[in-house]
Design an enzyme around this catalytic site. Structure first.
Site, short mmCIF file in Angstrom:
data_model
loop_
_atom_site.label_atom_id
_atom_site.label_comp_id
_atom_site.label_asym_id
_atom_site.label_seq_id
_atom_site.Cartn_x
_atom_site.Cartn_y
_atom_site.Cartn_z
CB SER A 139 -1.07 -0.12 1.11
OG SER A 139 -1.86 1.01 1.03
CG ASP A 166 -3.18 -3.48 -4.28
OD1 ASP A 166 -3.32 -3.20 -5.27
OD2 ASP A 166 -4.19 -3.25 -3.61
CG HIS A 242 -5.57 -1.93 -0.56
ND1 HIS A 242 -4.27 -1.85 -1.50
CD2 HIS A 242 -5.07 -1.10 0.46
CE1 HIS A 242 -3.50 -0.94 -0.96
NE2 HIS A 242 -3.87 -0.48 0.02
#
Length: 317
Positions: A139, A166, A242
């Site tokens: 992230s 991600d 996610h």
């Protein structure tokens, strides 16, 4: 290795998606020595996951996502470590997120600490091989890993490969986290190391009308991969979201929120964690150990992974 030369015959199965054979331990290391004056405390609290079997192992610096805790990744990091890797995951901030630049500087300080501070934290007869140092993150941490590899903070050690899970560069193009590393120019990242980007198919979807997507279009894995120079790989877990590489039930209020803000896959998280862990291990084996069989097999037959991978892309030098 610069490229996957002389690709071997494809495997019909691969064990990287299962937990490895090496026993491991997880330990927390705080920023204060306490009664231990024999080792240098790290600049940030650490979660270290390491094999306990005697040997020399590559090291991975893993950067957590926005507002997340390193312990939320314990099952994923244990999967990777059980295949022969020492994972060092700093808690870069807790209740008040640092600025993007401060986050990268903190990661650089932890990197510099590894040379003198890591070895005393490891089991007897376990040696850290910092000549094979990998950089990884999820992230916002995936974006920070790119920024650190791009030189936005200087380190005394050199990273051999980059793995970004991600990665996200902000909420919208008008609200990006500093530094603004995305250029929207294909192959523009000035990196000279192999890169693998793992994305999620559900990351760009909006959970509700009150919160933006956790990995919005134009700021997510697609654009990061688009700006990578070869050799680079891109795997997308089509049916997962996610946060689906985290533990099943992350603890505390932050853990509960992590399951509420993003669109999640409908099934259990275990296939996603094993897919991410397996891709990571296969990638590291290929470019750190010269053992490309598993990586080549997954690229040729993504159905080997527990989660559906679509699309899968690889650009060689």
């Amino acid at each position: 290795m610069a490229e996957l030369e002389g690709r071997p015959a494809l495997a019909t199965t691969t064990t990287v998606f299962d937990q490895g054979k090496l026993p491991f331990i997880s330990k927390k290391v705080e920023t204060s020595n306490g009664d231990d004056s024999t080792s240098s405390p790290p600049p940030k609290p650490l979660l270290i996951v390491t094999p306990t079997t005697s040997g020399q192992y590559p090291v991975i610096l893993f950067l957590h996502g926005f507002y997340l805790r390193t312990c939320f990744y314990s099952q994923l990091l244990e999967h990777i470590s059980s295949h022969g890797y020492i994972v060092v995951a700093p808690q870069l901030y807790l209740y008040i997120p640092s600025s993007g630049l401060e986050e990268i500087e903190s990661a650089a300080k932890v990197t510099d600490w590894l040379s003198s501070g890591l070895q005393p934290q490891l089991p007897e007869n376990v040696e850290a091989n910092l000549q094979k140092l990998s950089l990884a993150g999820h992230s916002r941490g995936g974006k920070a890993a790119f920024a650190l590899a791009l030189g936005y903070a200087k380190t005394s050690l050199i990273f051999s490969v980059l793995l970004s899970i991600d990665p996200v560069a902000g909420c919208t193009k008008c609200c990006r986290t500093q530094p603004h590393i995305l250029t929207y120019v294909p192959r523009s990242f000035n990196l000279s190391i192999p890169v693998t980007v793992i994305g999620t198919g559900l990351g760009p979807e909006q959970k509700n009308c009150l919160s933006p997507p956790c990995a919005p279009e134009g700021l997510n894995h697609d654009e990061f991969f688009n700006e990578c120079k070869p050799p680079c790989a891109h795997f997308v877990a089509k049916d997962y979201g996610h946060m689906d590489m985290l533990n099943d039930d992350p603890s505390g209020i932050v853990g509960e929120l992590s399951g509420c803000l993003c669109v999640n896959g409908k099934g259990p998280r275990d296939p996603m964690r094993r897919s991410v862990g397996g891709i990571a291990v296969a990638f590291l084996k290929a470019y750190l150990e010269g053992e490309s069989g598993d990586f080549v097999a997954i690229l040729a037959d993504p159905s080997l992974a527990p989660a559906k991978l679509e699309p899968v892309e690889f650009i060689e030098e």
